[in-house]
Enzyme design. Sequence first.
Site, PDB file in Angstrom:
ATOM      1  N   ARG A  62       0.593  -4.302   3.696  1.00 64.96           N
ATOM      2  CA  ARG A  62      -0.851  -4.055   3.664  1.00 64.96           C
ATOM      3  C   ARG A  62      -1.637  -5.363   3.629  1.00 64.96           C
ATOM      4  NH1 ARG A  62       1.540  -0.555   5.049  1.00 64.96           N
ATOM      5  NH2 ARG A  62       1.598   1.607   4.327  1.00 64.96           N
ATOM      6  N   GLU A  64      -5.779  -0.894  -2.894  1.00 67.73           N
ATOM      7  CA  GLU A  64      -5.684  -0.991  -1.442  1.00 67.73           C
ATOM      8  C   GLU A  64      -7.065  -0.808  -0.826  1.00 67.73           C
ATOM      9  OE1 GLU A  64      -3.376   1.556   1.988  1.00 67.73           O
ATOM     10  OE2 GLU A  64      -2.192   0.856   0.295  1.00 67.73           O
ATOM     11  N   SER A  93      -4.843   5.993   0.676  1.00 69.44           N
ATOM     12  CA  SER A  93      -4.182   5.515  -0.534  1.00 69.44           C
ATOM     13  C   SER A  93      -5.106   4.577  -1.309  1.00 69.44           C
ATOM     14  CB  SER A  93      -2.887   4.778  -0.173  1.00 69.44           C
ATOM     15  OG  SER A  93      -1.956   5.659   0.422  1.00 69.44           O
TER      16      SER A  93
END
Length: 289
Positions: free
Chosen positions: A167, A285, A215
Site C-alpha cells: 500500500r 490506510e 479498508s
Amino acid sequence: MKDLFFLSDICEVKYDTPSFSTFGSGGNLASVLYPKTAKELESAISRLNTESKEYIILGACSNTLISDDGIDGIVISTQRLKGKVINGKNIYLSAGERMNSVCKFACENWLSGIEGLCSIPGSLGGGLVMNCGAFGRELGDVVEYADILIDGKVERIMAKDLDFGYRHSKAKSLGTVVGVNLRLAEGSRTRIAKDMKGYAIARSKSQPKGRSLGSVFKKPGVTSAGYYIDMAGLKGYRIGGAQISDMHANFIINAGEATSTDFIRLADYAKQEVDKRYGIKLEYEVDFL
C-alpha cells in the site's frame, strides 16, 4: 475562493462543490479545477504557481475522508483525465480512468494480469499512489512506468524508481500522476472474463456494500487488521452514523447521514481498543483532509 477567472481559458472551474468522498461525508470544496488532459493539468498548475496559489490534488476520493468543514482552498481533480491506448501487450491509461474500466479494457484486448483488481474502487492514479491490491496481486506488479508531473514538467518514472511496497509508492511524493503504462500478458478473453467475475463475486461476499472508504487500516503483519477489530468485539459498533461493518471489521460504513467526525471517532476508538487489548498499533490506510 471565487477569483479563479484566470484559469477559465484552461479548464473547467466549479465553486462550492459537494464533497465527493465515497464515504458520503464532508463539507463543500470551495474551488475545484477539472483538467481533461495532461496539457491542461500542466497549464493549470503553472498558472497557479505564477499566481502563488496553493492547491491540493484529489482523485476519486475512494480512500480519502474530507473534513466536515470542507476544503477552503483550491482542489485539482484528476477524475476527468481519461484515455486508453493499447500497444501490443502494453496499455497506457490516463490517471482518471477507473480501475474497473482499466480491467475491462484489458479483458477486451485479451490481456491478463490484473483480473484480481477488477472490483477495486477508485482511479488508476490513486491506485498507483497507494499500490492498490487484492487477492495476492498488486498494481505495482504490472506497472512498467508512470508519467508524473514534477515541478511543472511531465517526467517518465520507471517502476523500479517508484519504490513499490505494501500500500505504498513514491508517486505522491514525486508529483501528480498523469498516466500509467501497464505491461500485461496475452490470455484467453473468455478465461480472463471468467476470472474477473469470480474475483468480483468473492469480493462481494467478503466486503460490505454501501458507502465506505474501503479498508480503514493497513495489514499490521501476517494477521489482518479486521481480525483484531473483530476479536475486540467491535463488529457492528457504531458512533453517530458511522458503523464498523458486520461483514468485514476493517470497513467503516456510512449507516445513515454519518459525518466525517463520526468516522474519525469510530476509527480512533477501534485503533485504541486493538492497541489496548493486543498491543497492535494499527496504521491508517485512509487519507484525511
